[in-house]
Scaffold this active site. Sequence first.
Site, PDB file in Angstrom:
ATOM      1  N   HIS A  25       0.854  -1.194   0.000  1.00  0.00           N
ATOM      2  CA  HIS A  25       0.000   0.000   0.000  1.00  0.00           C
ATOM      3  C   HIS A  25       0.884   1.236   0.000  1.00  0.00           C
ATOM      4  CE1 HIS A  25      -2.917   2.982   0.974  1.00  0.00           C
ATOM      5  NE2 HIS A  25      -2.526   3.138   2.221  1.00  0.00           N
ATOM      6  N   ASP A  27       0.146  -4.892 -20.347  1.00  0.00           N
ATOM      7  CA  ASP A  27       1.131  -5.923 -20.003  1.00  0.00           C
ATOM      8  C   ASP A  27       0.938  -6.423 -18.567  1.00  0.00           C
ATOM      9  OD1 ASP A  27       2.516  -6.108 -22.390  1.00  0.00           O
ATOM     10  OD2 ASP A  27       4.019  -4.606 -21.836  1.00  0.00           O
ATOM     11  N   HIS A  75      -8.378   7.823  -1.076  1.00  0.00           N
ATOM     12  CA  HIS A  75      -7.299   7.349  -0.216  1.00  0.00           C
ATOM     13  C   HIS A  75      -6.058   7.061  -1.056  1.00  0.00           C
ATOM     14  CE1 HIS A  75      -6.024   4.263   3.117  1.00  0.00           C
ATOM     15  NE2 HIS A  75      -5.036   5.017   2.697  1.00  0.00           N
ATOM     16  N   TYR A 110       6.302 -14.334 -23.684  1.00  0.00           N
ATOM     17  CA  TYR A 110       7.183 -13.171 -23.546  1.00  0.00           C
ATOM     18  C   TYR A 110       8.271 -13.454 -22.514  1.00  0.00           C
ATOM     19  CZ  TYR A 110       8.466  -8.315 -22.491  1.00  0.00           C
ATOM     20  OH  TYR A 110       9.135  -7.143 -22.277  1.00  0.00           O
TER      21      TYR A 110
HETATM   22 ZN   LIG Z   1      -3.017   4.786   3.316  1.00  0.00          ZN
END
Ligand SMILES: [Zn+2]
Length: 233
Positions: free
Chosen positions: A94, A119, A168, A226
Amino acid sequence: MLEQLKKQVCEANLALVREGLVIQTWGNASAIDRPSGKVVIKPSGVPYEKMKPEHLVVADLEGKIVEGGLKPSSDLPTHLVLYQAFPGIGGVAHTHSEYATSWAQARQPIPCFGTTHADYFYGPVPVTAVMKDSEIASEYEKNTGHAIVRAFEKVDYTAVPAVLVANHGPFAWGPDSATAAHNAAILEAVARMAYFTLTIHAGAEPVAGGLHDKHYLRKHGSNAYYGQAKERK
Ligand SMILES: [Zn+2]
């Protein structure tokens, strides 16, 4: 306990800083050891330059701390909901990276404007619904996880390994914490490019299905070709 995983998660957290995705302490990465159901996550508020694997916190899937003398990242409950709802993931990252967070604040999914996006992400990167006051007042971080899971009711979390939490910022995931951090970096790059695309031409159209599928499927799935075989995930 889980010494190797702690090293990996420490390195993933440092990678977020190195990639320019995290300033101050605005981010966190974690990983899960699926056999034991134990999650290793960054401690809350520890400066990155001082963070060592032994500072990381080990929790179970209910959020009970099983090892570590420091408080876990306050976003631990969000990570736990994702590990429970998405059984194929092994790591979560995060950040409040600038361009992805700007899309999140605008509450707009990131359209797939080109092959760089295709991709890595099969289709637009979704944005969650705005959370209700009741969801914010109580168990906010856990409810953030539920909002993410609801955004994937019709989207395959393995094909789109990232989301924008409305107002956020982004969460990204992958089979391990290194891939989650990597996907957070790719997300920031495609968020930046999509912003420039719309700045140059407000009416820009998402990439057509054939080119989109070609790029995603040459890197992913049973017919991928790939790169070198061992590099494919
Ligand atoms: Zn956060």
